[in-house]
Design a protein around this motif. Structure first.
Motif, PDB file in Angstrom:
ATOM      1  N   ALA A  76     128.555  49.923   7.589  1.00  9.71           N
ATOM      2  CA  ALA A  76     128.174  49.949   6.169  1.00  9.71           C
ATOM      3  C   ALA A  76     129.204  49.240   5.289  1.00  9.71           C
ATOM      4  CB  ALA A  76     127.973  51.388   5.705  1.00  9.71           C
ATOM      5  N   VAL A  77     130.466  49.295   5.672  1.00  9.10           N
ATOM      6  CA  VAL A  77     131.512  48.676   4.848  1.00  9.10           C
ATOM      7  C   VAL A  77     131.313  47.161   4.744  1.00  9.10           C
ATOM      8  CG1 VAL A  77     133.197  48.277   6.731  1.00  9.10           C
ATOM      9  CG2 VAL A  77     134.012  48.753   4.384  1.00  9.10           C
ATOM     10  N   ARG A  78     130.551  46.589   5.682  1.00 13.37           N
ATOM     11  CA  ARG A  78     130.299  45.148   5.648  1.00 13.37           C
ATOM     12  C   ARG A  78     129.023  44.791   4.887  1.00 13.37           C
ATOM     13  NH1 ARG A  78     133.913  43.239   9.617  1.00 13.37           N
ATOM     14  NH2 ARG A  78     134.307  44.833  11.178  1.00 13.37           N
ATOM     15  N   HIS A  79     128.347  45.775   4.328  1.00 10.32           N
ATOM     16  CA  HIS A  79     127.059  45.491   3.681  1.00 10.32           C
ATOM     17  C   HIS A  79     127.227  44.953   2.266  1.00 10.32           C
ATOM     18  CE1 HIS A  79     124.859  48.468   6.579  1.00 10.32           C
ATOM     19  NE2 HIS A  79     125.488  47.497   7.204  1.00 10.32           N
ATOM     20  N   HIS A  80     128.378  45.172   1.676  1.00  9.57           N
ATOM     21  CA  HIS A  80     128.612  44.617   0.333  1.00  9.57           C
ATOM     22  C   HIS A  80     129.460  43.359   0.437  1.00  9.57           C
ATOM     23  CE1 HIS A  80     130.956  44.022  -3.400  1.00  9.57           C
ATOM     24  NE2 HIS A  80     129.754  44.203  -3.925  1.00  9.57           N
ATOM     25  N   SER A  81     129.060  42.343  -0.319  1.00  9.07           N
ATOM     26  CA  SER A  81     129.823  41.105  -0.372  1.00  9.07           C
ATOM     27  C   SER A  81     130.223  40.809  -1.810  1.00  9.07           C
ATOM     28  CB  SER A  81     128.974  39.933   0.158  1.00  9.07           C
ATOM     29  OG  SER A  81     129.590  38.701  -0.186  1.00  9.07           O
ATOM     30  N   TYR A  82     131.509  40.527  -2.010  1.00  6.95           N
ATOM     31  CA  TYR A  82     131.980  40.080  -3.328  1.00  6.95           C
ATOM     32  C   TYR A  82     131.621  38.621  -3.574  1.00  6.95           C
ATOM     33  CZ  TYR A  82     134.689  44.252  -4.462  1.00  6.95           C
ATOM     34  OH  TYR A  82     135.060  45.525  -4.801  1.00  6.95           O
TER      35      TYR A  82
END
Ligand SMILES: O=C1C[C@@](O)(C(=O)O)C[C@@H](O)[C@@H]1O
Length: 117
Positions: A76-82
């Motif tokens: 889940a930590v990789r599901h958001h992208s800046y």
């Protein structure tokens, strides 16, 4: 392969690699006046770096975000992208071919691109 695809459109490719967040940020700023677009795989900084987001936001050319793997199929930590909010397109899970697709998409995004039929 990326260079061949770019050359067909009369463009060159410059590759930059850094393991340091500041190195990536400096590279973005240095590229502002000497490039027409950027393809970036920021690795784990994708998911952590507001600073890289800010640098890319001030880069006035199309940006294509690339990932070899599909981060959405991972933790889940990789599901958001800046990076995605400032990217014209995101390619994930296509392995190395993703970079070639990114060049093709970037060419389509350039102001000089002809409209597709
Ligand atoms: O370092 C990487 C590699 C990656 O950017 C990729 O290319 O699949 C995906 C990221 O989540 C990861 O941290």
């Amino acid at each position: 392969m990326c260079a061949d695809t770019a050359a067909e459109a009369g463009l060159g490719v410059r590759c930059i690699q850094s393991n340091h967040e500041g190195g990536l940020i400096d590279a973005v700023h240095e590229a502002r006046h000497s490039t027409v677009g950027a393809i970036i795989n920021a690795g784990a900084y994708t998911h952590t770096s507001l600073a890289l987001h800010d640098a890319l936001k001030s880069y006035d050319h199309p940006i294509i975000e690339v990932h070899l793997s599909n981060p959405h199929a991972r933790e889940a930590v990789r599901h958001h992208s800046y990076l995605s909010p400032v990217a014209a397109a995101v390619i994930a899970g296509a392995g190395g071919k993703g970079y070639v697709h990114a060049v093709e998409i970037l060419i389509d995004q350039l102001p000089t691109a002809k409209a597709r039929p």
